[in-house]
Design an enzyme around this catalytic site. Structure first.
Site, PDB file in Angstrom:
ATOM      1  N   TYR A 136      -3.817   0.235  10.599  1.00 35.83           N
ATOM      2  CA  TYR A 136      -3.688  -0.380   9.269  1.00 35.83           C
ATOM      3  C   TYR A 136      -2.342  -0.026   8.643  1.00 35.83           C
ATOM      4  O   TYR A 136      -1.647  -0.893   8.097  1.00 35.83           O
ATOM      5  CB  TYR A 136      -4.835   0.086   8.376  1.00 35.83           C
ATOM      6  CG  TYR A 136      -4.646  -0.234   6.910  1.00 35.83           C
ATOM      7  CD1 TYR A 136      -4.914  -1.510   6.416  1.00 35.83           C
ATOM      8  CD2 TYR A 136      -4.197   0.736   6.012  1.00 35.83           C
ATOM      9  CE1 TYR A 136      -4.736  -1.805   5.068  1.00 35.83           C
ATOM     10  CE2 TYR A 136      -4.023   0.445   4.675  1.00 35.83           C
ATOM     11  CZ  TYR A 136      -4.298  -0.821   4.205  1.00 35.83           C
ATOM     12  OH  TYR A 136      -4.109  -1.110   2.877  1.00 35.83           O
ATOM     13  N   SER A 173       0.823  -1.201   0.000  1.00 35.61           N
ATOM     14  CA  SER A 173       0.000   0.000   0.000  1.00 35.61           C
ATOM     15  C   SER A 173       0.858   1.252   0.000  1.00 35.61           C
ATOM     16  O   SER A 173       2.013   1.240   0.443  1.00 35.61           O
ATOM     17  CB  SER A 173      -0.911   0.007   1.230  1.00 35.61           C
ATOM     18  OG  SER A 173      -1.570   1.247   1.390  1.00 35.61           O
TER      19      SER A 173
END
Length: 245
Positions: free
Chosen positions: A152, A139
């Site tokens: 996260y 990510s």
């Protein structure tokens, strides 16, 4: 890395980025095996994938991962590419959340521990192949945290660190390649609650992955992530140059 004639397993392959990748690689002439928890979603995805196969199972559960790994090795011995795409994310503020540790445990388990476990289960099989690859879907969050995704982002940073170590461990093995894909905000149901509709289409992630596989480009930044990756690479190059002097 060859991009046709592979047998590819994709976790979280019934929707979002996983399904977009499945469609792209399926169209390239690969045998695609997708995993997900929902039979309904899996069947819907299979209707869009010519000749693909689904293995239902909760990838977050260690016994399920072991069962899936055994099924893959027994029923699909030609399997040579694993794409670790399944993930979890919670959006919240630490100042307002009283169960942050529980959310972090779910995220870390699925985004980090599950990948390490599954790769470990499959590594002996992959190392027997003439050409094999592990692809970890990371990510943009690798490059910094965000207060609305406080735990996260940490899991993706951990995944990045592990991926680098895994690649370095097997750098002398010419048969195994380790890739990391860094999507930015992507327009999927997964990211809808954090403004995913403003993100890039998941097909763009799939396109970049295919390009990266063809070029053996092990780090694959996508969209906005390319800006961050370029800045980091430039900074590292300066550090190396200064160290040499």
């Amino acid at each position: 890395m060859k991009t046709a004639g592979n047998t590819i397993f994709i976790t979280g392959g019934s929707a979002g980025i996983g399904l977009a990748i499945a469609k792209k690689l399926n169209a390239e002439g690969n045998k695609v095996i997708i995993n997900g928890r929902s039979e309904e979603r899996l069947q819907k995805a299979l209707a869009e994938l010519d000749g693909a196969i689904a293995i239902k199972g909760d990838w977050a559960v260690d016994t399920e991962r072991a069962r899936i790994a055994a099924e893959l090795k027994n029923n699909f011995p030609e399997l040579n590419i694993i794409i670790n795409n399944a993930g979890a994310a919670f959006g919240y503020l630490l100042s307002e959340e009283t169960n942050a540790v529980e959310k972090a445990q779910v995220e870390m388990n699925l985004n980090y521990f599950a990948i390490i476990h599954f790769n470990e289960l499959m590594m002996p099989h992959l190392l027997q192949k003439e050409e094999a690859a592990i692809v970890n879907i990371s990510s943009l969050a690798v490059y910094g945290s965000h207060k609305f995704l406080p735990t996260y982002c940490a899991t993706k940073a951990a995944l990045h660190s592990y991926t680098v170590a895994l690649r370095d461990t097997y750098q002398d093995n010419k048969n195994l390649q380790v890739y990391e894909v860094y999507p930015p905000l992507t327009n999927t149901e997964f990211s809808s609650y954090i403004g995913g509709k403003n993100g890039i289409p998941p097909q763009e992630v799939a396109d970049e992955l295919l390009t990266g596989l063809k070029a053996a480009q092990f780090d694959i930044p996508v969209g906005e992530t390319k800006i961050y990756a370029a800045a980091v690479n430039e900074a590292m190059a300066k550090i190396v140059a200064e160290a040499r002097h």
